[in-house]
Design an enzyme around this catalytic site. Structure first.
Site, mmCIF file in Angstrom:
data_model
loop_
_atom_site.group_PDB
_atom_site.id
_atom_site.type_symbol
_atom_site.label_atom_id
_atom_site.label_comp_id
_atom_site.label_asym_id
_atom_site.label_seq_id
_atom_site.Cartn_x
_atom_site.Cartn_y
_atom_site.Cartn_z
ATOM 1 N N GLU A 82 87.591 45.374 0.505
ATOM 2 C CA GLU A 82 87.139 46.661 -0.012
ATOM 3 C C GLU A 82 87.581 47.775 0.942
ATOM 4 O O GLU A 82 87.305 47.696 2.142
ATOM 5 C CB GLU A 82 85.616 46.632 -0.157
ATOM 6 C CG GLU A 82 85.175 45.588 -1.181
ATOM 7 C CD GLU A 82 83.803 44.984 -0.879
ATOM 8 O OE1 GLU A 82 83.010 45.608 -0.159
ATOM 9 O OE2 GLU A 82 83.533 43.872 -1.373
ATOM 10 N N GLU A 118 82.736 39.844 -2.926
ATOM 11 C CA GLU A 118 82.990 39.116 -1.680
ATOM 12 C C GLU A 118 83.360 37.649 -1.892
ATOM 13 O O GLU A 118 84.188 37.100 -1.154
ATOM 14 C CB GLU A 118 81.769 39.218 -0.747
ATOM 15 C CG GLU A 118 81.593 40.576 -0.078
ATOM 16 C CD GLU A 118 81.053 41.658 -1.000
ATOM 17 O OE1 GLU A 118 80.598 41.324 -2.113
ATOM 18 O OE2 GLU A 118 81.091 42.848 -0.637
ATOM 19 N N GLN A 135 83.499 43.630 4.155
ATOM 20 C CA GLN A 135 83.340 44.950 4.777
ATOM 21 C C GLN A 135 82.271 44.990 5.872
ATOM 22 O O GLN A 135 82.473 45.588 6.922
ATOM 23 C CB GLN A 135 83.044 45.977 3.695
ATOM 24 C CG GLN A 135 83.245 47.393 4.162
ATOM 25 C CD GLN A 135 83.346 48.348 2.984
ATOM 26 O OE1 GLN A 135 82.344 48.688 2.364
ATOM 27 N NE2 GLN A 135 84.556 48.766 2.667
ATOM 28 N N ASP A 164 76.685 41.771 6.856
ATOM 29 C CA ASP A 164 75.539 41.479 5.993
ATOM 30 C C ASP A 164 75.967 41.060 4.587
ATOM 31 O O ASP A 164 75.221 40.379 3.894
ATOM 32 C CB ASP A 164 74.642 42.709 5.903
ATOM 33 C CG ASP A 164 74.088 43.072 7.264
ATOM 34 O OD1 ASP A 164 72.989 42.617 7.596
ATOM 35 O OD2 ASP A 164 74.780 43.780 8.012
ATOM 36 N N HIS A 188 73.301 47.172 7.573
ATOM 37 C CA HIS A 188 74.526 47.481 8.321
ATOM 38 C C HIS A 188 74.333 47.192 9.794
ATOM 39 O O HIS A 188 74.976 47.798 10.635
ATOM 40 C CB HIS A 188 74.956 48.937 8.085
ATOM 41 C CG HIS A 188 75.241 49.212 6.649
ATOM 42 N ND1 HIS A 188 74.275 49.585 5.758
ATOM 43 C CD2 HIS A 188 76.385 49.099 5.928
ATOM 44 C CE1 HIS A 188 74.809 49.709 4.552
ATOM 45 N NE2 HIS A 188 76.084 49.419 4.634
#
Ligand SMILES: Cc1ncc(C[n+]2csc(CCOP(=O)(O)OP(=O)(O)O)c2C)c(N)n1
Length: 773
Positions: free
Chosen positions: A464, A495, A517, A520, A562
């Site tokens: 991504e 993903e 990306q 998590d 994040h």
């Protein structure tokens, strides 16, 4: 084969059986368009197809059913997988690739239904790369492709199309326009659950009809065909293959009215959930029955000829089954005979009743397995302790000799054992000079990737925001412009199939870096990582490997999704993949440089808060390596060993002056990789000197810190060097709260670390370190 296989299970010779009866004719039709160079990514119903392409023999089929641990007998999995989980060999003994264009290839199957889908995307995408990338036209790529003419064939049961990854894969392949032919064997049930609980409108082709391509919009070609209509099947597959092969357009073949004559598996009977009418219909419309009628109607053969073929087949299968059973049992029979002879000798010499009992028990089990023989040997040794009988010595030697043999049978090939293992790659340290630039960490990474893309024509990256943006932290800035949209590519938010692209392309000789990306979001691909990638080499006993690099970024930054550092999750679910946890981007770049020279998969977790921190750029960019399993002693010290990794490492480093102020001299070690972990026992070497150990990370309590502790105490025998209780300082058990204070109070902060170290020192020297608070 299916009928006989079932009997073998029900009579106790095999543990579990799942067979392909009811799906024979569509699979024969499919096999006719499957060429050398093509790949299958399918599931456990495809025995007819596998035999039709010469991918499995009857002997091998039964060898897997019995779990024969010799790869010569069961080349699919060396007895490691349940039956009907097929794989063809892709790697030679010396670790080199076979010529895939000369064989009909099958990616190793897995049990989770729809688990074959994610990698299918990558298998199909490899053809696109080989057709369209000028850099892949040289002779060294002839082993993998002939101008991208290869199709990736998928098979799946109708019920498993309910899985999310099926939809994700279909959408991804449609977007990418890849040469895939996807067959759905629709027998109306997922074990006992009928279609009305599985699929909207009870038809996968109906609900997928929006994917149908039109004159103006690319998409799929969709066909429906009946499983018992041989002629139609042949025509359908011919057309499907032509479209996929020539135009690189994906095709869905919905094969309807499939039957399952013996029910789902040996674990149950379908009479319990299918109606009388359905069962009668299944007998009538069994595709073999219908084919027979068609052959007779077309006067291709007579009843007598067909009967003769059937009895010949029965004879051939029965003989092969018997051969496979004998081949499976023979080595164990010899082992049993040896152990029995030794136990008899011992019994005669020592006159011990317990030995006589052992002897009787082993004699009475005609099909003793190793798990029956080995305990007898061990107990006989135990019962004869203190005696110097030769038979006892022989049994001890036998146990010693068999240990590595059984390890090879059941515990080998989790990681590469070839000369190309990344553990064998020469370590090249980074070279710095006085004038080396100090730049943002992301620039080191970007310049390093630039060098790698120019060095390796087979290197690809995708994810991504990877393409046009050059990833969210610009570690690939400008590289799409330089290396093109195929090699540095944007993907959808998906993903599982990003990783699937990586696995499939790696299986076909390419070197993908699949980007997730944020760490998590690895969970959205975790089943692909854990079930497929991590087990691949193991479940084929080294016959297949996918050296994909999973690039991601994580550890402390902002907010619940994040800032994650779920190392324990990865450690628990991804053994078989190297886990690299660099503390900065130079270390990360070194991992990429090393991993591309090796043949194993790996995860590299870049520290999210490091991209804009200044780092010295090595002069040998693209060359230097960060070794696997070799921790770095970043600061030597005498009082206490602190072990850490990733972002937290840098916090510890930052408080060294504060610790020195109070007279504490720590030794600080960056473990660099969690898998493998400290192969040379550097940590225990350090605590030999300091006698104290603190492990600091930002995983939950009992996560990676516990993993490290177990290794240091048990594997490295660190326990014997400790003068203080070893401690772990981790993040809190909850996910980290948002913003700077959230981070401060959720993860170990500088003060927590200082206090922990101080309290450990105070415990042993209370005079020198008075109570602080
Ligand atoms: C992810 C996952 N969930 C559940 C199972 C247990 N299971 C094995 S086969 C099966 C039914 C599959 O039905 P279908 O896809 O229609 O294939 P069929 O066996 O009918 O050919 C189930 C639920 C599994 N293997 N994997």
């Amino acid at each position: 084969m299916s009928l006989i296989g079932r009997k073998e299970v029900l009579s106790g010779k095999a543990k579990f059986g799942i067979f392909g009866d009811g799906k024979e004719i569509p699979q024969i039709a499919l096999s006719k368009v499957f060429r050398e160079g093509d790949f299958r990514s399918g599931y456990y119903r495809d025995q007819t197809f596998m035999m039709a392409i010469g991918g499995v023999t009857v002997d091998q089929f039964f060898a897997q059913l019995y779990a024969h641990p010799d790869p010569e007998a069961d080349p699919n999995s060396a007895g490691r997988q349940m039956n009907s989980h097929y794989a063809t060999k892709l790697i030679e003994e010396d670790g080199t690739w076979i010529d895939q264009t000369k064989s009909k290839n099958t990616a190793s199957g897995i049990s989770p239904t729809a688990g074959q889908m994610a990698r299918l995307v990558g298998l199909a995408q490899a053809s696109k790369m080989y057709r369209n990338l000028p850099s892949l036209k040289g002779p060294e790529w002839n082993k993998f492709s002939k101008n991208g003419n290869e199709i990736a064939f998928g098979t799946i049961g109708d019920a498993s199309t309910s899985e999310g990854v099926f939809w994700e894969s279909i959408n991804a392949v449609g977007v990418l326009q890849l040469p895939m032919v996807m067959s759905v064997w629709d027998d109306g049930y997922g074990i006992s659950v009928p279609k009305k609980f599985q699929t909207t409108k009870e038809s996968i082709s109906k609900v997928l009809s929006g994917f149908q391509r039109t004159e103006d919009e690319p998409g799929f070609e969709i066909f429906t065909v009946k499983a018992w209509d041989y002629q139609q099947l042949i025509e359908t597959y011919e057309t499907a293959a032509e479209i996929a092969r020539d135009e690189h357009v994906p095709v869905l073949v919905h094969v309807e009215e499939v039957t399952q004559p013996q029910g789902h598996s040996t674990s149950g009977s379908h009479e319990r959930y299918k109606s009388k009418e359905r069962l009668e219909w299944e007998v009538e419309y069994c595709c073999l029955n219908q084919l027979r009628k068609w052959i007779l109607a077309k006067k291709i053969a007579t009843e007598t000829q067909l009967d003769a073929i059937e009895s010949e087949a029965l004879k051939e299968v029965t003989e092969a089954k018997n051969r496979a059973w004998t081949a499976y049992m023979e080595p164990m029979k010899q082992e049993k005979a040896y152990v029995l002879a030794k136990v008899t000798e011992l019994k005669t010499e020592l006159k011990d009743e317990r030995l006589e009992k052992l002897e009787r028990k082993l004699k009475a089990s005609p099909n003793a397995l190793r798990k029956d023989i080995l305990p007898v040997a061990k107990r006989a040794v135990r019962f004869s302790v203190g005696s110097d009988a030769q038979a006892r010595v022989d049994l001890i030697n036998w146990l010693k000799e068999n240990k590595p043999l059984n390890e090879d049978r059941y515990n080998s090939h989790l990681y590469s054992e070839t000369p190309f293992s990344p553990l064998n790659v020469e370590h090249i340290p980074p070279v710095f000079t006085e004038s080396s630039d100090k730049v943002d960490g992301r620039i080191v990474l970007r310049n390093n990737f630039d060098k790698l893309f120019s060095q390796y024509p087979q290197l690809l990256t995708f994810g991504e925001d990877v393409g046009a943006l050059g990833d969210v932290n610009k570690g690939l800035e400008g590289l799409q412009e330089k290396y093109g949209k195929l090699r540095v590519a944007d993907t959808g938010i998906r993903e599982a199939t990003i990783l699937g692209q990586g696995i499939g392309m790696a299986l076909r000789g390419l070197r993908p870096i699949a980007e997730i990306q944020y760490l998590d979001y690895l969970l959205y691909s975790f089943f692909v990582l854990s079930d497929d990638l991590a087990t691949l080499r193991y479940r084929t006993k080294g016959g297949q490997a996918a050296p994909v690099i999973l690039r991601t970024r994580g550890h402390r930054l902002e907010g619940i999704w994040h800032s994650g550092s779920p190392m324990g999750v990865i450690l628990g679910g991804a053994r078989g993949v190297h886990l690299c946890v660099p503390r900065n981007l130079t270390e990360a770049a070194g991992f990429y440089n090393l991993l591309l020279k090796g043949d194993d998969p790996a995860i590299v977790i870049e520290p999210l808060n490091g991209y804009r921190l200044k780092e010295k750029q090595p002069e040998n960019i693209g060359e230097f390596t960060t070794p696997l399993g070799i921790p770095e002693i970043v600061k030597e010290g005498t009082d206490l060993t602190v072990v850490s990794y990733g972002s937290t490492f840098n916090i510890i480093e930052s408080i060294i002056p504060q610790l020195e102020e109070v007279g504490i001299n720590i030794e600080l070690i960056d473990v660099r990789t969690l898998l493998p972990f400290d192969i040379n026992h550097i940590v225990s070497g350090s605590i030999k000197k300091t006698n104290r150990l603190l492990i600091v990370d930002e995983d939950v309590p009992g996560g990676a810190s516990a993993f490290i502790l177990q290794n240091v105490l048990q594997e490295q025998k660190g326990y014997y060097h400790l003068d203080s209780e070893p401690r772990c300082l981790t993040a809190k058990a909850h996910r980290p709260a948002y913003a700077s204070d959230g981070d401060y109070f959720s993860k170990p902060n500088a003060e927590d670390i200082f206090d922990e170290i101080y309290s450990m020192m105070r415990e042993c020297e209370p005079e020198k370190f008075p109570e602080l608070y």
